[in-house]
Design a protein around this motif. Structure first.
Motif, PDB file in Angstrom:
ATOM      1  N   GLU A  49     -10.651 -42.649 -58.474  1.00 57.10           N
ATOM      2  CA  GLU A  49      -9.323 -43.222 -58.720  1.00 57.10           C
ATOM      3  C   GLU A  49      -8.320 -42.721 -57.670  1.00 57.10           C
ATOM      4  N   ALA A  50      -8.458 -41.454 -57.308  1.00 58.11           N
ATOM      5  CA  ALA A  50      -7.502 -40.850 -56.366  1.00 58.11           C
ATOM      6  C   ALA A  50      -7.520 -41.535 -55.006  1.00 58.11           C
ATOM      7  N   VAL A  51      -8.720 -41.910 -54.562  1.00 59.41           N
ATOM      8  CA  VAL A  51      -8.822 -42.423 -53.195  1.00 59.41           C
ATOM      9  C   VAL A  51      -8.930 -43.949 -53.123  1.00 59.41           C
ATOM     10  N   ALA A  52      -9.018 -44.603 -54.296  1.00 56.94           N
ATOM     11  CA  ALA A  52      -9.309 -46.047 -54.319  1.00 56.94           C
ATOM     12  C   ALA A  52      -8.358 -46.858 -53.452  1.00 56.94           C
ATOM     13  N   ASP A  53      -7.090 -46.456 -53.443  1.00 56.39           N
ATOM     14  CA  ASP A  53      -6.069 -47.254 -52.770  1.00 56.39           C
ATOM     15  C   ASP A  53      -5.483 -46.521 -51.553  1.00 56.39           C
ATOM     16  N   ALA A  54      -6.138 -45.415 -51.166  1.00 58.78           N
ATOM     17  CA  ALA A  54      -5.552 -44.537 -50.137  1.00 58.78           C
ATOM     18  C   ALA A  54      -5.674 -45.129 -48.741  1.00 58.78           C
ATOM     19  N   GLN A  55      -4.678 -44.816 -47.917  1.00 62.21           N
ATOM     20  CA  GLN A  55      -4.740 -45.207 -46.497  1.00 62.21           C
ATOM     21  C   GLN A  55      -5.074 -44.007 -45.613  1.00 62.21           C
ATOM     22  N   PHE A  56      -5.118 -42.824 -46.236  1.00 65.53           N
ATOM     23  CA  PHE A  56      -5.529 -41.589 -45.558  1.00 65.53           C
ATOM     24  C   PHE A  56      -5.912 -40.599 -46.649  1.00 65.53           C
ATOM     25  N   VAL A  57      -6.962 -39.814 -46.390  1.00 62.79           N
ATOM     26  CA  VAL A  57      -7.416 -38.831 -47.387  1.00 62.79           C
ATOM     27  C   VAL A  57      -7.438 -37.442 -46.744  1.00 62.79           C
ATOM     28  N   GLN A  58      -6.822 -36.459 -47.426  1.00 58.56           N
ATOM     29  CA  GLN A  58      -6.850 -35.069 -46.965  1.00 58.56           C
ATOM     30  C   GLN A  58      -7.627 -34.257 -47.990  1.00 58.56           C
ATOM     31  N   GLU A  59      -8.739 -33.690 -47.568  1.00 57.87           N
ATOM     32  CA  GLU A  59      -9.579 -32.884 -48.471  1.00 57.87           C
ATOM     33  C   GLU A  59      -9.231 -31.407 -48.305  1.00 57.87           C
ATOM     34  N   SER A  60      -8.962 -30.724 -49.422  1.00 64.81           N
ATOM     35  CA  SER A  60      -8.615 -29.292 -49.375  1.00 64.81           C
ATOM     36  C   SER A  60      -9.313 -28.545 -50.507  1.00 64.81           C
TER      37      SER A  60
ATOM     38  N   LYS B 122     -16.517 -23.764 -49.042  1.00 68.89           N
ATOM     39  CA  LYS B 122     -17.955 -23.549 -49.261  1.00 68.89           C
ATOM     40  C   LYS B 122     -18.658 -24.729 -48.624  1.00 68.89           C
ATOM     41  N   LEU B 123     -19.578 -24.421 -47.725  1.00 68.01           N
ATOM     42  CA  LEU B 123     -20.156 -25.479 -46.892  1.00 68.01           C
ATOM     43  C   LEU B 123     -20.854 -26.567 -47.719  1.00 68.01           C
ATOM     44  N   GLU B 124     -21.675 -26.156 -48.698  1.00 66.59           N
ATOM     45  CA  GLU B 124     -22.406 -27.154 -49.492  1.00 66.59           C
ATOM     46  C   GLU B 124     -21.447 -28.059 -50.256  1.00 66.59           C
ATOM     47  N   LEU B 125     -20.391 -27.418 -50.795  1.00 65.17           N
ATOM     48  CA  LEU B 125     -19.396 -28.197 -51.552  1.00 65.17           C
ATOM     49  C   LEU B 125     -18.705 -29.207 -50.632  1.00 65.17           C
ATOM     50  N   LYS B 126     -18.331 -28.749 -49.445  1.00 65.78           N
ATOM     51  CA  LYS B 126     -17.644 -29.655 -48.501  1.00 65.78           C
ATOM     52  C   LYS B 126     -18.561 -30.823 -48.134  1.00 65.78           C
ATOM     53  N   ARG B 127     -19.835 -30.511 -47.879  1.00 70.51           N
ATOM     54  CA  ARG B 127     -20.789 -31.578 -47.486  1.00 70.51           C
ATOM     55  C   ARG B 127     -20.866 -32.655 -48.555  1.00 70.51           C
ATOM     56  N   SER B 128     -21.048 -32.183 -49.796  1.00 67.89           N
ATOM     57  CA  SER B 128     -21.234 -33.163 -50.859  1.00 67.89           C
ATOM     58  C   SER B 128     -19.919 -33.878 -51.187  1.00 67.89           C
ATOM     59  N   LEU B 129     -18.813 -33.151 -51.155  1.00 70.16           N
ATOM     60  CA  LEU B 129     -17.517 -33.768 -51.470  1.00 70.16           C
ATOM     61  C   LEU B 129     -17.138 -34.811 -50.412  1.00 70.16           C
ATOM     62  N   LEU B 130     -17.356 -34.470 -49.144  1.00 67.86           N
ATOM     63  CA  LEU B 130     -17.010 -35.436 -48.089  1.00 67.86           C
ATOM     64  C   LEU B 130     -17.868 -36.698 -48.220  1.00 67.86           C
ATOM     65  N   ALA B 131     -19.132 -36.522 -48.636  1.00 69.71           N
ATOM     66  CA  ALA B 131     -19.993 -37.692 -48.846  1.00 69.71           C
ATOM     67  C   ALA B 131     -19.460 -38.532 -50.014  1.00 69.71           C
ATOM     68  N   GLN B 132     -19.017 -37.856 -51.086  1.00 67.07           N
ATOM     69  CA  GLN B 132     -18.448 -38.605 -52.234  1.00 67.07           C
ATOM     70  C   GLN B 132     -17.167 -39.333 -51.832  1.00 67.07           C
ATOM     71  N   LEU B 133     -16.337 -38.653 -51.046  1.00 65.41           N
ATOM     72  CA  LEU B 133     -15.079 -39.283 -50.613  1.00 65.41           C
ATOM     73  C   LEU B 133     -15.377 -40.485 -49.731  1.00 65.41           C
ATOM     74  N   ASP B 134     -16.378 -40.325 -48.872  1.00 63.59           N
ATOM     75  CA  ASP B 134     -16.758 -41.425 -47.981  1.00 63.59           C
ATOM     76  C   ASP B 134     -17.245 -42.623 -48.801  1.00 63.59           C
ATOM     77  N   ALA B 135     -17.971 -42.330 -49.888  1.00 62.18           N
ATOM     78  CA  ALA B 135     -18.486 -43.427 -50.725  1.00 62.18           C
ATOM     79  C   ALA B 135     -17.361 -44.117 -51.501  1.00 62.18           C
ATOM     80  N   ALA B 136     -16.319 -43.355 -51.843  1.00 63.95           N
ATOM     81  CA  ALA B 136     -15.282 -43.893 -52.734  1.00 63.95           C
ATOM     82  C   ALA B 136     -14.066 -44.475 -52.007  1.00 63.95           C
ATOM     83  N   ALA B 137     -13.778 -43.976 -50.818  1.00 65.07           N
ATOM     84  CA  ALA B 137     -12.561 -44.424 -50.119  1.00 65.07           C
ATOM     85  C   ALA B 137     -12.771 -45.806 -49.507  1.00 65.07           C
ATOM     86  N   PRO B 138     -11.687 -46.569 -49.368  1.00 68.51           N
ATOM     87  CA  PRO B 138     -11.835 -47.902 -48.757  1.00 68.51           C
ATOM     88  C   PRO B 138     -12.445 -47.791 -47.355  1.00 68.51           C
TER      89      PRO B 138
END
Ligand SMILES: NC(=O)C1=CN([C@@H]2O[C@H](COP(=O)(O)OP(=O)(O)OC[C@H]3O[C@@H](n4cnc5c(N)ncnc54)[C@H](O)[C@@H]3O)[C@@H](O)[C@H]2O)C=CC1
Ligand SMILES: C[N+](C)(C)CC(=O)CC(=O)[O-]
Length: 337
Positions: free
Chosen positions: A83-94, A98-114
């Motif tokens: 929901e957070a990224v559905a309509d976003a024109q830019f995403v800032q991850e903070s 933790k490397l594993e967390l970042k890897r998986s989170l960035l993949a999730q964001l990539d899947a969810a963001a326009p």
């Protein structure tokens, strides 16, 4: 290339994922610059903490000048990452470092963001090459490394990974500039980027001196605030040292002091961050704080940064004509070039 659906200076909606010290600081910055911000953080008390952080930062942001229409009311806290990224024109991850967390989170964001929307990580040290491994479209992932607090310290270091498209790095740099930041776009990945690499050297020596009982936390802090720190706010360490060479500038400085400055490079070692050193640092900081709470120190730091920005001519800054009352109204700080 991730052809971003939006020009960098036309962005109106930003998503901030992870809303702790830095994510919250980014939220405050983007709100102050007039963006609509949607945040998501899995912690149960995240929204309350985030709104408290924004409220605490707002007086400082009012002092340096808000963009037209800027308001904390333009913050929405989403129930889910999607929901957070559905309509976003830019995403800032903070999220946590933790490397594993970042890897998986960035993949999730990539899947969810326009499609095409640029996604930046606030990581303070991981190369994007190591974090983009699980994303379907790694080309749109960049590092946008801020400094605490992101709503006052202008610098953002922007760099891509091996799979990042050059155009994504360029887009992110332009976006941060439009959002009032001072940007260093790095051509290549360096562990710690530029500023943290420098800070890491200083930090290693600070810990080493405390571990060896060579200096107290207060002495270390005073040595910077009463010494080189005063110069570094407006003149970097290289130009500052060029002046140490008098009329001969850097050439004379290196000929004169080079050999004596070189000898420490070979004797400096990393300290062991054990329990004794941890306790010494925590106790030393408590003593240096002298009873001031974290909230009081944050307010003191914010005022100090504003005073330095103002004293060094970086505030106030002219606003450009904003046609939409939004991001095209540039920051009152940080991007004077
Ligand atoms: N604290 C600092 O001075 C600086 C930190 N950074 C970077 O910013 C990032 C965040 O650091 P801080 O804000 O200091 O940490 P923090 O611990 O204050 O905040 C992290 C937030 O992420 C949330 N979180 C946990 N799991 C998550 C997930 N899976 N997805 C999204 N959010 C999640 C936590 O609930 C927490 O609110 C790190 O990558 C760090 O290296 C960059 C510059 C300065
Ligand atoms: C402590 N830290 C390494 C996370 C700090 C930074 O990354 C930048 C800053 O704010 O100095």
């Amino acid at each position: 290339m991730p052809s971003s659906p939006c020009a960098p200076d036309h962005v109106r909606r930003v998503a901030c994922v992870g809303a702790g010290v830095i994510g919250g600081g980014w939220v405050a910055h983007f709100l102050a610059r007039g963006y609509d911000v949607t945040a998501w953080d899995p912690a149960p008390d995240a929204e309350e903490k985030l709104r408290r952080l924004v409220a605490a930062a707002w007086p400082a942001l009012e002092q340096i000048g808000l963009a037209d229409g800027a308001s904390p009311d333009r913050l929405t806290v989403a129930a889910t990452l999607a929901e957070a990224v559905a309509d976003a024109q830019f995403v800032q991850e903070s999220a946590p470092e933790k490397l594993e967390l970042k890897r998986s989170l960035l993949a999730q964001l990539d899947a969810a963001a326009p499609p095409g929307v640029i996604i930046a990580s606030s990581t303070s040290g991981y190369p994007m090459t190591d974090m983009q491994t699980e994303a379907a479209d790694p080309g749109r992932l960049v590092v946008g490394h801020p400094f605490n607090p992101p709503y006052l310290i202008p610098l953002v270091e922007v760099v891509g990974g091996k799979q990042t498209d050059a155009a994504a790095v360029e887009w992110a740099s332009h976006f941060y500039e439009a959002a009032g930041k001072s940007v260093i776009t790095m051509e290549r990945e360096l562990p710690g980027f530029i500023a943290n690499r420098l800070q890491e050297a200083l930090w290693r020596e600070a810990l080493h001196m405390v571990a060896n009982g060579e200096a107290t936390v207060k002495e270390i802090d005073d040595s910077i605030t009463e010494g080189p720190g005063l110069r570094w706010a407006f003149m970097g360490p290289c130009l500052t040292f060029a002046l140490a060479g008098g009329e001969g500038g850097m050439a004379h400085m290196l000929d004169h002091f080079g050999p004596s400055l070189k000898s420490p490079w070979t004797r400096l070692e990393a300290p062991e961050l054990d329990d004794t050193l941890r306790t010494a640092m925590v106790d030393g900081c408590d003593e240096a704080a002298g009873g001031r709470t974290i909230a009081q120190l944050v307010a003191e730091r914010d005022q100090g940064v504003i005073d330095v920005l103002r004293a060094t001519g970086r505030l106030p800054r002219q606003r450009t004509e904003g046609t939409d009352g939004n991001a095209s109204t540039t920051s009152s700080m940080g991007d004077e070039k």
